[in-house]
Design an enzyme around this catalytic site. Structure first.
Site, PDB file in Angstrom:
ATOM      1  N   ASP A 409      60.081  38.389 -20.657  1.00 45.90           N
ATOM      2  CA  ASP A 409      58.802  37.899 -21.148  1.00 45.90           C
ATOM      3  C   ASP A 409      58.705  36.397 -20.874  1.00 45.90           C
ATOM      4  O   ASP A 409      59.650  35.641 -21.119  1.00 45.90           O
ATOM      5  CB  ASP A 409      58.707  38.178 -22.654  1.00 45.90           C
ATOM      6  N   GLU A 438      57.903  37.705 -15.946  1.00 45.45           N
ATOM      7  CA  GLU A 438      56.594  37.059 -15.835  1.00 45.45           C
ATOM      8  C   GLU A 438      56.806  35.620 -15.369  1.00 45.45           C
ATOM      9  O   GLU A 438      57.154  34.753 -16.167  1.00 45.45           O
ATOM     10  CB  GLU A 438      55.889  37.056 -17.186  1.00 45.45           C
TER      11      GLU A 438
END
Length: 713
Positions: A409, A438
């Site tokens: 994340d 990400e």
């Protein structure tokens, strides 16, 4: 913690620098000199700078020699008053980092051979005590810990303290702070206390998986443990729990498989679960009263208790998670863990900040905590003990829980070296680990060239990154709900779509986003933002369900035939909707659950997506390993705008394939290269069994808003 009253303030801001602050107006005559003292003696401070700033008279002072972190220090002003030295920005200096880096692998609590050992890293503490509640007792004991090298405190007790609850009491800046062990592997309900665990008592037989060679072979299916089985018509007995996600043979209202059996039937190779380490936002004593995705990390090495059948028992959550993972392995599917090492839930209350104030988080040029994550804190992965914690945690999840991959994340908050070290660690422990993240470029105080972002993909050659360019080209802007992408009929994206389908390696544009296809995670929908169906309803609200379904099928199909790593959001195969909710991280279950009645309502689309997955898995043309292969074996038909036609030809004798894409609402008639072509996919059906054969020299037609996949004998 009691507030300490101080006549003025002194902070250790570097290994040999102390900042002294006097509130203005002065109550005493301005001091002309300062002395640094501890119980062993004192030395004079050299005043290097004096200035007035923000209501304070500020002195920057230096001293010679080594600061003894293990004892309390005082600054005595020349006017006769004194104050304690508080730990300041020194913890963020490279000198501090080098001085106190601890390489040992024994932090945490360990219980064996009738003894229990505790170790915690707290280099700025001058006193540390173990606060322990023996099993079955409500009273606690305070045990003094001994300081060892590199700021590690330890105590070894000649008792078997299995299942004892514990915390650490650390004395820093004249205040006692209580913290749960950041290396705890078991906790009490809601993570209030760490628990001494014998992990051998939670052992589960591990399933041996066949070799997995390349990320492009993956088909990732993202879901959340609670969403996966909580629907009333999902057929699971243990709804919303680890045990529910482990169930096989469950069926929905149409008698077709649900849950794990559905994913197995669909053909996905990996399930990526939203965070299942211990998180805030759901009361484990009443888990159904609240909902949360899990991006509020509390304890990084402990399973979340709200997914457990008995959160009061520290072992149950551990054992049930292990059983869930091995049940998924037994179904031939691997498990990717969504990890949130970029931030903590509340910085001020986190164990990291309580144990070593100021060390584990980034600060901006004004001395304030940075907030690139948007949640109030950025984890300082570039600091040696912060990086060590992440690596230790990754290692633990692989060894103890048999995890097959990680999704990071907000990976752009983390630094490149940390991510590459993680890649090396994973490769050393288990073959075929999938690592994706990400790579967004976020405003955190890390040099641009050090961020683990898409911009720096060349420095992260073996890590996949979510391809937001693919996402927005195919479906339209994620942040402009009404903008249409290529699959929604916007022909201005044709060349960009062609580039995305070819792996975003610059085959047609000459401007690569990625160096290799295995770095591109291709998706049009995830847990974040609106589902594709909800975007279609906004963009094509007056066009009818048929067109929306065709656009949805086209977009999802392009994910599956593009070079790179295909990523599907759970329920995408049956037009998942969240009824327009674009940020459902704590919305009710009926917004977030996998609606198995909806799957029953759209069986044809789920069957079609299964067929497209089968085509991808059976034809290496759609999962090439390298950019060199793509450049050598893919060519452009140059069909009339906005159609796309790609020709795949392998000089090693593995045949030929054609991909045709029609985003328009018209039928188009096309001529094919010479030879006999078998149709594997058209607008209605997809699979590895040919639907029909097109003889040599014959034309074909492609239906509106659809793809065609053809192979040559």
């Amino acid at each position: 913690m009691d507030s300490v009253k101080r006549p003025f303030f002194a902070y250790l801001d570097a290994m040999n620098t102390i900042t002294v602050l006097f509130p203005l107006p002065l109550k005493e005559p301005e001091p002309a000199c300062f002395t640094l003292e501890n119980r062993l003696g004192g030395c004079g401070l050299s005043i290097k700078e004096r200035l007035e700033i923000d209501g304070y008279l500020k002195f920057i002072c230096t001293f010679s020699g080594t600061y003894a972190f293990e004892m309390e220090h005082w600054v005595l002003a020349g006017n006769g008053i004194k104050t304690d030295v508080q730990i300041g920005a020194v913890t963020r200096s490279k000198e501090f980092d080098r001085e106190f880096f601890y390489e040992g692998d024994d932090l945490g609590s360990f219980c064996q051979n009738g003894c229990t050992t505790f170790k915690v890293w707290a280099p700025t503490a001058t006193n540390v005590k173990l606060k322990i509640y023996p099993q079955g007792q409500n009273h606690f004991e305070l045990v003094k810990m001994a300081r060892e090298e590199k700021g590690v405190w330890t105590v070894n007790l000649n008792r078997d303290l299995e299942l004892a609850r514990y915390t650490y009491m650390v004395f820093i800046n004249q205040e006692w702070r209580e913290a749960v062990d950041p290396y705890a592997v078991a906790v009490t309900v809601n993570g209030t206390y760490g628990v001494v665990a014998r992990l051998e008592k939670t052992a589960v037989l591990k399933v041996q998986m066949p070799p997995f060679s390349h990320p492009a072979d993956a088909v990732i299916y993202e879901t959340q443990i609670r969403d996966f089985t909580i629907h009333p018509e999902g057929g699971a007995v243990n709804k919303g729990l680890y045990k529910g996600a482990a169930e096989t043979g469950t069926i929905g209202p149409d008698g077709k498989p649900t849950g794990l059996s559905h994913v197995q039937n669909l053909g996905a190779t990996h399930i990526e679960f939203l965070p299942f380490n211990d998180f805030a936002g759901v009361d484990e004593t009443n888990p159904w009263a609240e909902y949360n995705w899990g991006y509020n990390p509390l304890h990084f090495n402990v399973p979340e208790g709200s997914y457990s059948s008995n959160p009061d028992d520290p072992y149950t959550r551990i054992r049930e998670l292990k059983e869930m993972i091995e049940s998924i392995h037994a179904a031939g599917i691997r498990v990717i863990m969504d990890v949130v090492y970029n931030h903590v839930y509340i910085r001020e209350k986190s164990s990291f900040e309580l144990l070593v104030p100021g060390y584990f988080f980034r600060y901006n040029e004004y001395g304030l905590p940075s907030n690139g994550t948007g949640v109030g804190n950025d984890f300082a992965s570039e600091r040696l003990m912060a990086r060590k914690f992440i690596l230790d945690s990754i290692r633990y999840w692989i060894r103890e829980y048999n995890i097959d991959g990680f999704r990071f994340d907000l990976m752009g908050i983390l630094d490149i070296k940390t991510m590459n070290d993680i890649r090396k660690e994973c490769d050393s422990l288990k073959q075929g680990m999938v690592i994706i993240g990400e790579g967004w470029d976020l405003n955190t105080p890390l040099l641009q060239g050090e961020k683990a972002t898409i911009r720096n993909q060349r420095k992260l050659p073996s890590i996949g990154q979510f391809n937001d360019r693919f996402r927005d080209v195919i479906k339209g802007s994620t942040f402009n709900l009404y903008e249409r992408g290529y699959a929604l009929g916007n022909g201005t994206y044709t060349e960009q779509a062609k580039e995305a389908i070819a792996g975003s390696i610059g085959l047609f544009s000459g401007h690569p986003l990625f160096s290799e296809p295995g770095q591109s995670v291709n998706y049009v929908e995830s847990h974040d933002n609106h589902t594709l169906w909800d975007k279609l309803e906004a963009c094509l609200g007056d066009s009818g369900d048929l067109l929306r379904r065709k656009c949805h099928r086209l977009a999802t199909s392009l994910v599956l035939v593009s070079q790179g790593i295909p990523f599907l959001h759970s329920g995408q195969e049956f037009f998942r909707t969240k009824y327009g909710d674009g940020n459902s991280y704590k919305s009710p279950e009926n917004i977030n659950w996998l609606d198995w009645e909806r799957r029953a309502a759209f069986p044809d689309n789920a069957r079609y997506i299964k067929g497209m997955i089968g085509i991808r898995k059976s034809l290496p043309f759609f999962r090439m390993r390298s950019s060199e292969q793509i450049r050598n074996f893919i060519s452009d038909f140059r069909l009339p705008h906005p159609l796309i036609g790609l020709h795949y030809k392998d000089d090693r004798g593995q045949g030929e394939a054609i991909l045709l894409v029609n985003p328009t609402v018209f039928i188009h008639h096309l001529s094919l290269p010479e030879g006999e072509w078998h149709v594997l996919a058209d607008d209605l059906h997809a699979g590895i069994t040919p639907l029909r054969t097109i003889p040599p020299h014959a034309n074909t037609s492609i239906e509106p808003v659809s793809v065609m996949v053809l192979v040559k004998s």
